[in-house]
Design a protein around this motif. Structure first.
Motif, short mmCIF file in Angstrom:
data_model
loop_
_atom_site.label_atom_id
_atom_site.label_comp_id
_atom_site.label_asym_id
_atom_site.label_seq_id
_atom_site.Cartn_x
_atom_site.Cartn_y
_atom_site.Cartn_z
N ARG A 188 1.07 -1.13 -0.07
CA ARG A 188 -0.08 -0.03 0.13
C ARG A 188 0.95 1.33 -0.15
O ARG A 188 2.06 1.40 0.78
N GLY A 189 0.55 2.11 -0.89
CA GLY A 189 1.34 3.39 -0.80
C GLY A 189 0.61 4.27 -1.82
O GLY A 189 -0.23 3.94 -2.58
N GLY A 190 1.04 5.59 -1.64
CA GLY A 190 0.23 6.46 -2.54
C GLY A 190 0.45 7.97 -2.32
O GLY A 190 0.78 8.23 -1.08
N SER A 191 0.68 8.82 -3.04
CA SER A 191 0.87 10.28 -2.83
C SER A 191 -0.04 10.90 -3.97
O SER A 191 -0.62 10.19 -4.84
N PHE A 238 1.93 -0.30 -5.03
CA PHE A 238 3.20 -0.45 -5.94
C PHE A 238 3.81 -1.81 -5.59
O PHE A 238 3.93 -2.58 -4.52
N ASP A 239 4.41 -2.43 -6.75
CA ASP A 239 5.34 -3.66 -6.73
C ASP A 239 6.61 -3.38 -6.22
O ASP A 239 7.14 -2.60 -6.58
N ILE A 240 6.70 -4.18 -4.86
CA ILE A 240 7.97 -3.72 -4.29
C ILE A 240 9.33 -3.91 -5.06
O ILE A 240 10.09 -3.57 -4.82
N ALA A 241 9.25 -5.19 -6.00
CA ALA A 241 10.30 -5.52 -6.85
C ALA A 241 10.75 -4.43 -7.93
O ALA A 241 11.87 -3.99 -8.32
N THR A 242 9.50 -3.72 -8.45
CA THR A 242 9.71 -2.90 -9.82
C THR A 242 9.26 -1.41 -9.70
O THR A 242 9.44 -0.65 -10.53
N ASN A 243 8.60 -1.17 -8.42
CA ASN A 243 8.06 -0.05 -8.16
C ASN A 243 6.63 0.38 -9.14
O ASN A 243 6.56 1.46 -9.11
N TYR A 296 -0.12 0.20 -9.29
CA TYR A 296 -1.40 -0.55 -9.38
C TYR A 296 -2.34 0.15 -8.60
O TYR A 296 -2.15 0.57 -7.77
N TRP A 297 -3.70 -0.05 -9.22
CA TRP A 297 -4.92 0.32 -8.59
C TRP A 297 -5.56 -0.94 -8.05
O TRP A 297 -5.79 -1.85 -8.91
N VAL A 298 -5.70 -1.08 -6.76
CA VAL A 298 -6.32 -2.22 -6.20
C VAL A 298 -7.65 -1.79 -5.53
O VAL A 298 -7.76 -1.02 -4.71
N SER A 299 -8.74 -2.44 -6.11
CA SER A 299 -10.05 -2.09 -5.60
C SER A 299 -11.03 -3.42 -5.60
O SER A 299 -10.90 -4.46 -6.35
N GLY A 300 -11.89 -3.55 -4.68
CA GLY A 300 -12.86 -4.54 -4.77
C GLY A 300 -13.71 -4.46 -6.05
O GLY A 300 -13.89 -3.26 -6.42
#
Length: 69
Positions: free
Chosen positions: A13-16, A24-29, A32-36
């Protein structure tokens, strides 16, 4: 900190104000938008994009989440 594990990705989880995604993918940065999923089908963020539904949940999505009332 929230974490989503999807296929071979680990999303944090992250965002600004400067990014469009909320994870964001921790390996590639890569962002992604994750939503139900939404009953009315508005599953995208604010851009017009094609929504992909994984094969292993397609039946549940169309029969339970998007089922006609």
């Amino acid at each position: 900190m929230q974490t989503v594990y999807y296929q071979d990705k680990v999303l944090q989880r992250g965002g600004s104000a400067s990014i469009k995604g909320n994870f964001f993918d921790i390996a590639t940065n890569e962002e992604y938008w994750v939503s139900g999923p939404k009953k009315r089908g508005g599953d995208a963020h604010y851009e017009r994009v094609t929504i992909l539904i994984d094969d292993d949940v397609k039946e549940e999505y169309w029969t339970t989440i998007r089922a006609p009332q």
